[in-house]
Design an enzyme around this catalytic site. Structure first.
Site, short mmCIF file in Angstrom:
data_model
loop_
_atom_site.label_atom_id
_atom_site.label_comp_id
_atom_site.label_asym_id
_atom_site.label_seq_id
_atom_site.Cartn_x
_atom_site.Cartn_y
_atom_site.Cartn_z
N LYS A 204 0.82 -1.21 0.00
CA LYS A 204 0.00 0.00 0.00
C LYS A 204 0.86 1.27 0.00
O LYS A 204 0.71 2.16 -0.84
CB LYS A 204 -0.92 -0.02 1.23
CG LYS A 204 -1.64 1.27 1.49
CD LYS A 204 -2.65 1.56 0.41
CE LYS A 204 -3.20 2.96 0.53
NZ LYS A 204 -4.21 3.26 -0.46
N ASN A 208 1.41 3.98 -3.31
CA ASN A 208 1.14 5.43 -3.28
C ASN A 208 2.41 6.24 -3.47
O ASN A 208 2.42 7.25 -4.18
CB ASN A 208 0.47 5.82 -1.96
CG ASN A 208 -1.05 5.67 -2.04
OD1 ASN A 208 -1.58 5.23 -3.06
ND2 ASN A 208 -1.74 6.03 -0.97
N PHE A 249 -0.89 8.79 -14.58
CA PHE A 249 -0.12 9.56 -13.58
C PHE A 249 1.10 10.23 -14.19
O PHE A 249 2.14 10.35 -13.58
CB PHE A 249 0.21 8.69 -12.35
CG PHE A 249 -1.00 8.54 -11.47
CD1 PHE A 249 -2.09 7.80 -11.89
CD2 PHE A 249 -1.08 9.20 -10.25
CE1 PHE A 249 -3.24 7.71 -11.12
CE2 PHE A 249 -2.22 9.12 -9.47
CZ PHE A 249 -3.29 8.38 -9.92
N GLY A 257 -2.17 16.50 -4.31
CA GLY A 257 -2.73 16.79 -2.98
C GLY A 257 -3.58 15.61 -2.55
O GLY A 257 -3.37 14.48 -2.98
N CYS A 260 -4.17 11.30 0.78
CA CYS A 260 -3.36 10.08 0.76
C CYS A 260 -1.91 10.29 0.37
O CYS A 260 -1.02 9.95 1.12
CB CYS A 260 -4.01 9.06 -0.18
SG CYS A 260 -5.70 8.72 0.29
N ARG A 327 -8.56 18.28 1.36
CA ARG A 327 -7.38 17.98 2.16
C ARG A 327 -6.10 18.08 1.31
O ARG A 327 -6.02 17.47 0.25
CB ARG A 327 -7.51 16.60 2.82
CG ARG A 327 -8.48 16.63 3.99
CD ARG A 327 -8.70 15.27 4.57
NE ARG A 327 -9.47 14.42 3.66
CZ ARG A 327 -9.79 13.16 3.94
NH1 ARG A 327 -9.38 12.61 5.06
NH2 ARG A 327 -10.50 12.46 3.07
C1 UGA Z 1 -4.70 7.84 -4.22
C2 UGA Z 1 -4.34 6.56 -5.01
O1 UGA Z 1 -4.43 6.82 -6.41
C3 UGA Z 1 -5.29 5.42 -4.63
O2 UGA Z 1 -4.89 4.22 -5.29
C4 UGA Z 1 -5.23 5.21 -3.11
O3 UGA Z 1 -6.12 4.19 -2.69
C5 UGA Z 1 -5.59 6.50 -2.41
O4 UGA Z 1 -4.67 7.54 -2.82
C6 UGA Z 1 -5.50 6.24 -0.94
O5 UGA Z 1 -4.40 5.90 -0.46
O6 UGA Z 1 -6.53 6.24 -0.25
P1 UGA Z 1 -6.55 9.77 -4.45
O7 UGA Z 1 -5.75 10.50 -3.43
O8 UGA Z 1 -8.02 9.65 -4.27
O9 UGA Z 1 -6.00 8.26 -4.62
O10 UGA Z 1 -6.35 10.52 -5.84
P2 UGA Z 1 -5.42 10.36 -7.13
O11 UGA Z 1 -6.29 10.24 -8.31
O12 UGA Z 1 -4.39 9.33 -6.95
O13 UGA Z 1 -4.75 11.81 -7.20
C7 UGA Z 1 -3.86 12.26 -6.18
C8 UGA Z 1 -3.30 13.61 -6.56
O14 UGA Z 1 -2.39 13.48 -7.64
C9 UGA Z 1 -4.33 14.64 -7.03
O15 UGA Z 1 -4.04 15.91 -6.49
C10 UGA Z 1 -4.20 14.65 -8.53
O16 UGA Z 1 -4.59 15.85 -9.11
C11 UGA Z 1 -2.71 14.42 -8.66
N1 UGA Z 1 -2.30 13.86 -9.97
C12 UGA Z 1 -2.72 12.62 -10.32
C13 UGA Z 1 -1.47 14.60 -10.79
O17 UGA Z 1 -1.06 15.74 -10.48
N2 UGA Z 1 -1.07 14.05 -11.99
C14 UGA Z 1 -1.46 12.82 -12.38
O18 UGA Z 1 -1.07 12.39 -13.48
C15 UGA Z 1 -2.31 12.09 -11.53
#
Ligand code: UGA
Length: 440
Positions: A204, A208, A249, A257, A260, A327
């Site tokens: 996990k 992340n 990603f 942000g 997680c 958050r």
């Molecule tokens: C993340 C993980 O993707 C999940 O697999 C995990 O279960 C979750 O954390 C957790 O640990 O609970 P989440 O935080 O909901 O999920 O959102 P993401 O879609 O992963 O995005 C995280 C951040 O990265 C956002 O701010 C998003 O805008 C940013 N991001 C994402 C980017 O800047 N570029 C990308 O290409 C992808």
């Protein structure tokens, strides 16, 4: 997917994002689900059909399977009906960067002695937590089985992620409970990774941290693109077609942000440090992310000069689209920095305003994108809400006092923005020279 009524009942402790989605998902698979939360208002609301979070598809899924979902502030119904109890309570960061496990320990302490039940950990916890919980359960002669079953759902697509997981990881050190958890997930047809508790916990955190590293990496490539004239969107497209890299990603932007990535990267770094290992790479991932949130300020200053008295409109505030979660949203740092630099900030977010009001001060909230941009010297697109792609950019340009649009998500079409008369700046994409009129 079996929904024949013969499924194992489950308990879910904690009704946040992970708990509620897990509960609704297992109800959809046919289990009776007993949800427990210490927050009485939340439980009352859930009983009355009010969902405390904004998550696409969740309200509908809960409504459809409402008769199989039971809500209580008391553990007794869950213990009476279910032997498998999923733990989905919060593990927020502490000042030291360690995870705060007090809610997890409270759950363990609240358990009665029973050799019939299993605790299944969904909350994200440091490696070694399972071992210490198993020790505590043994010391208290509680007889519980213990399984680590980390959750990988993303906010905004959590329901789909539950129903179509890439994998299900089940960590246990022997006993009946691992098989019971595997049987619960079996109808989803996902690959099941059976392993030991510590390795499951590390899967996990490492997943992340790896995804966060991918984002900081592409953000640094974007920054180098800005210096060299390359276009990071094209670069990511070319890189992503390599099977070993993959396209996901690799969207450069204003930094990651959410509840997680920032927390889990810090927790893994801290975990390594606590065991005497200096996780050099993660230091950089965190630092790059912090700097990335602030680069927008320099882009604004490049065109506007001093920001004192400038009207800046933020489009979107949530940490990403399709959630109201604020958050660790980049908008928190950005709005504070802008105000620190003397700018006046107004903002519009289609769903996150209520959450944003709890965390942001000094910002004027607009009730539409059009209201936010009217009279603005510059716009910063912060969150990639689909409705921002529908904006009539010529109307936007006409309504503004200035003409600068900084696209923090590389979300809009640069050609269309420039054709509408906007000065368009993105992240890691070829930019426009500052006009002599607006500079200074
Ligand atoms: C993340 C993980 O993707 C999940 O697999 C995990 O279960 C979750 O954390 C957790 O640990 O609970 P989440 O935080 O909901 O999920 O959102 P993401 O879609 O992963 O995005 C995280 C951040 O990265 C956002 O701010 C998003 O805008 C940013 N991001 C994402 C980017 O800047 N570029 C990308 O290409 C992808």
């Amino acid at each position: 997917m079996s929904t024949d009524g013969s499924r194992e009942p489950v308990g879910v402790i904690g009704t946040g994002y992970v708990g509620l989605v897990t509960a609704a998902g297992f109800a959809a698979l046919g289990s009776e689900v007993y949800c427990v939360d210490i927050d009485e208002d939340k439980i009352r609301g859930l009983e009355e059909g009010r969902i405390p979070i904004w998550e696409p598809g969740l309200e509908e899924l809960i409504a459809v399977h409402r008769e199989r979902l039971h809500f209580s502030t008391d553990l007794a119904p869950a213990l009476a009906h279910a032997r498998v109890l999923f733990v989905a309570v919060g593990t927020p960061p502490t000042y030291s960067g360690d995870a705060d496990l007090s809610a997890v320990h409270a759950v363990v302490d609240a358990m009665p002695a029973s050799d019939r039940h299993a605790l299944v950990m969904k909350s994200t916890v440091p490696v070694g937590t399972g071992e210490s919980i198993e020790r505590a359960l043994a010391q208290q002669d509680k007889g519980f089985a213990y399984v680590s079953c980390p959750e990988f759902l993303k906010e905004g697509s959590a329901v789909q992620d539950f129903l179509e997981p890439d994998r299900v990881v089940i960590g246990e050190d022997g006993g009946w409970a691992g098989d019971a958890v595997e049987a619960l997930y079996a109808p989803l047809g996902a690959p099941i990774v059976r392993t030991d508790v510590k390795s499951a916990e590390m899967v996990k955190l490492a997943s992340n941290a790896f995804l966060a590293t991918k984002i900081s990496f592409i953000n640094e490539i974007a920054n180098v693109c800005e210096e060299t004239g390359a276009d990071v969107v094209e670069v990511a497209r070319g890189m992503g077609l390599d099977d070993r890299i993959g396209p996901k990603f690799l969207q450069a932007g204003i930094g990651f942000g959410g509840s997680c990535f920032p927390k889990d990267v810090a927790a893994l770094k801290q975990l390594a440090g606590n065991s005497g290992y200096h996780f050099q790479l993660l230091n950089s991932v965190i630092e790059v992310n912090e700097l990335q949130k602030r680069r927008v300020i320099a882009k604004l200053q490049k065109h506007l000069g001093s920001l004192v008295g400038k009207e800046i409109a933020l489009l979107g505030l949530a940490f990403k689209a399709n959630t109201d979660d604020m958050r660790e949203a980049s908008s928190l740092v950005l709005s504070a920095r802008l105000q620190g630099a003397g700018a006046r900030v107004r903002a519009y977010d289609p769903v996150a305003e209520a959450e944003a009001r709890k965390l942001i001060s000094g910002v004027a909230f607009a009730s539409s994108a059009a209201e936010a941009v009217a009279g603005a010297d510059a716009i910063v697109l912060v969150t990639e809400w689909p409705e921002f792609r529908e904006l009539d950019l010529a109307e936007v340009a006409a309504a503004m006092r200035g003409s600068l649009l900084v696209d923090g998500r590389n979300f809009l079409d640069p050609g269309a923005a420039r054709a509408a008369g906007l000065v368009y700046e993105a992240i890691g994409r070829p930019s426009q020279s500052p006009s002599p009129v607006s500079a200074g």
